[in-house]
Design a protein around this motif. Structure first.
Motif, PDB file in Angstrom:
ATOM      1  N   UNK A 179       0.827  -1.208   0.000  1.00 20.72           N
ATOM      2  CA  UNK A 179       0.000   0.000   0.000  1.00 20.72           C
ATOM      3  C   UNK A 179       0.867   1.267   0.000  1.00 20.72           C
ATOM      4  N   UNK A 180       2.035   1.186   0.643  1.00 16.03           N
ATOM      5  CA  UNK A 180       3.038   2.249   0.548  1.00 16.03           C
ATOM      6  C   UNK A 180       4.386   1.595   0.258  1.00 16.03           C
ATOM      7  N   UNK A 181       5.245   2.348  -0.391  1.00 13.89           N
ATOM      8  CA  UNK A 181       6.579   1.845  -0.755  1.00 13.89           C
ATOM      9  C   UNK A 181       7.663   2.425   0.122  1.00 13.89           C
ATOM     10  N   UNK A 182       7.261   3.113   1.175  1.00 16.89           N
ATOM     11  CA  UNK A 182       8.204   3.748   2.075  1.00 16.89           C
ATOM     12  C   UNK A 182       7.563   4.975   2.690  1.00 16.89           C
ATOM     13  N   UNK A 183       8.400   5.827   3.265  1.00 15.98           N
ATOM     14  CA  UNK A 183       7.901   7.030   3.926  1.00 15.98           C
ATOM     15  C   UNK A 183       8.855   8.188   3.719  1.00 15.98           C
ATOM     16  N   UNK A 184       8.287   9.373   3.699  1.00 13.30           N
ATOM     17  CA  UNK A 184       9.042  10.615   3.580  1.00 13.30           C
ATOM     18  C   UNK A 184       8.587  11.519   4.711  1.00 13.30           C
ATOM     19  N   UNK A 185       9.556  12.116   5.410  1.00  8.19           N
ATOM     20  CA  UNK A 185       9.263  13.016   6.522  1.00  8.19           C
ATOM     21  C   UNK A 185       9.794  14.392   6.169  1.00  8.19           C
ATOM     22  N   UNK A 186       8.991  15.200   5.474  1.00  5.82           N
ATOM     23  CA  UNK A 186       9.454  16.546   5.120  1.00  5.82           C
ATOM     24  C   UNK A 186       9.568  17.429   6.357  1.00  5.82           C
ATOM     25  N   UNK A 187      10.364  18.463   6.259  1.00  9.72           N
ATOM     26  CA  UNK A 187      10.569  19.377   7.380  1.00  9.72           C
ATOM     27  C   UNK A 187       9.490  20.452   7.468  1.00  9.72           C
ATOM     28  N   UNK A 188       8.720  20.630   6.389  1.00  9.68           N
ATOM     29  CA  UNK A 188       7.641  21.618   6.373  1.00  9.68           C
ATOM     30  C   UNK A 188       6.543  21.147   5.423  1.00  9.68           C
ATOM     31  N   UNK A 189       5.445  21.905   5.375  1.00  5.72           N
ATOM     32  CA  UNK A 189       4.385  21.578   4.421  1.00  5.72           C
ATOM     33  C   UNK A 189       4.480  22.447   3.168  1.00  5.72           C
ATOM     34  N   UNK A 190       5.663  22.994   2.908  1.00  6.93           N
ATOM     35  CA  UNK A 190       5.943  23.798   1.717  1.00  6.93           C
ATOM     36  C   UNK A 190       6.515  22.868   0.630  1.00  6.93           C
ATOM     37  N   UNK A 191       5.619  22.289  -0.176  1.00  8.75           N
ATOM     38  CA  UNK A 191       6.045  21.289  -1.151  1.00  8.75           C
ATOM     39  C   UNK A 191       7.075  21.827  -2.152  1.00  8.75           C
TER      40      UNK A 191
ATOM     41  N   UNK B 189       5.349   3.613 -10.412  1.00  8.00           N
ATOM     42  CA  UNK B 189       5.064   4.648  -9.420  1.00  8.00           C
ATOM     43  C   UNK B 189       5.294   4.099  -8.019  1.00  8.00           C
ATOM     44  N   UNK B 190       5.446   5.033  -7.078  1.00 10.94           N
ATOM     45  CA  UNK B 190       5.661   4.698  -5.673  1.00 10.94           C
ATOM     46  C   UNK B 190       4.769   5.588  -4.830  1.00 10.94           C
ATOM     47  N   UNK B 191       4.055   4.967  -3.906  1.00 13.23           N
ATOM     48  CA  UNK B 191       3.255   5.706  -2.937  1.00 13.23           C
ATOM     49  C   UNK B 191       4.047   5.769  -1.642  1.00 13.23           C
ATOM     50  N   UNK B 192       4.239   6.972  -1.148  1.00 12.55           N
ATOM     51  CA  UNK B 192       4.983   7.170   0.090  1.00 12.55           C
ATOM     52  C   UNK B 192       4.071   7.737   1.161  1.00 12.55           C
ATOM     53  N   UNK B 193       4.176   7.186   2.364  1.00 12.48           N
ATOM     54  CA  UNK B 193       3.552   7.807   3.521  1.00 12.48           C
ATOM     55  C   UNK B 193       4.245   9.146   3.723  1.00 12.48           C
ATOM     56  N   UNK B 194       3.476  10.215   3.882  1.00 15.10           N
ATOM     57  CA  UNK B 194       4.040  11.513   4.237  1.00 15.10           C
ATOM     58  C   UNK B 194       3.853  11.676   5.740  1.00 15.10           C
ATOM     59  N   UNK B 195       4.946  11.556   6.468  1.00 18.26           N
ATOM     60  CA  UNK B 195       4.908  11.742   7.918  1.00 18.26           C
ATOM     61  C   UNK B 195       4.759  13.246   8.157  1.00 18.26           C
ATOM     62  N   UNK B 196       3.746  13.674   8.893  1.00 21.77           N
ATOM     63  CA  UNK B 196       3.555  15.108   9.108  1.00 21.77           C
ATOM     64  C   UNK B 196       4.821  15.764   9.667  1.00 21.77           C
TER      65      UNK B 196
END
Length: 156
Positions: A32-44, A109-116
């Motif tokens: 369902x996800x191929x990994x996770x990304x933890x951005x430092x902000x919500x400014x894509x 394609x890859x679906x990544x969990x976006x860690x808030x």
């Protein structure tokens, strides 16, 4: 800071050390996800270039992305990245709001969990390890909802 990894998912050595990203090993099928990304902000527009450059190197040239509109403060259709433009599609329903989908032409394609971005470090480490674990088959929203039930990542 290296991205946290799960017990069954080895880190991808092609990823930049400061990028908070964990991926399932490429030899395992997509979950369902191929990994996770933890951005430092919500400014894509500010966060995306490092993510795209890492994927270009590790998994294939990213040509477009899909994300949930309510997750990001800005929703541009064209995102300049490394001398080119990545096209973005913004959805408001039918797409997990905690996911970003990256497309590579001819690769998939890859679906990544976006860690808030404001997530506490230990919780983010557990989420990232779980999202990269090939044995776990949870959606991004389920991972976030079940965070308390995820085993601690090594060193967390």
């Amino acid at each position: 800071m290296n991205a946290p990894t799960g017990q069954r998912a080895a880190p991808d050595r092609a990823l930049p050390a400061l990028l908070r990203l964990t991926l399932r090993p490429p030899t395992f099928p997509h979950g369902p996800v191929s990994g996770a990304w933890w951005p430092r902000s919500d400014d894509l527009p500010a966060e995306l270039p490092a993510l795209i450059q890492a994927f270009d190197t590790a998994r294939g040239r990213v040509t477009r992305l899909t994300a949930h509109r309510d997750t990001w403060t800005q929703a541009p259709c064209d995102l300049p990245v490394a001398g080119r433009t990545v096209k973005a599609a913004w959805l408001t329903s039918g797409f997990d709001p905690h996911t970003i989908r990256l497309f590579s032409y001819g690769v998939g394609h890859w679906d990544l969990l976006v860690v808030p971005p404001g997530t506490e470090a230990a919780a983010a480490a557990r989420l990232m390890a779980a999202a990269a674990d090939p044995a776990l088959r949870r959606t991004a929203t389920a991972l976030l909802a079940d965070e308390d039930g995820i085993p601690s990542a090594p060193g967390a």
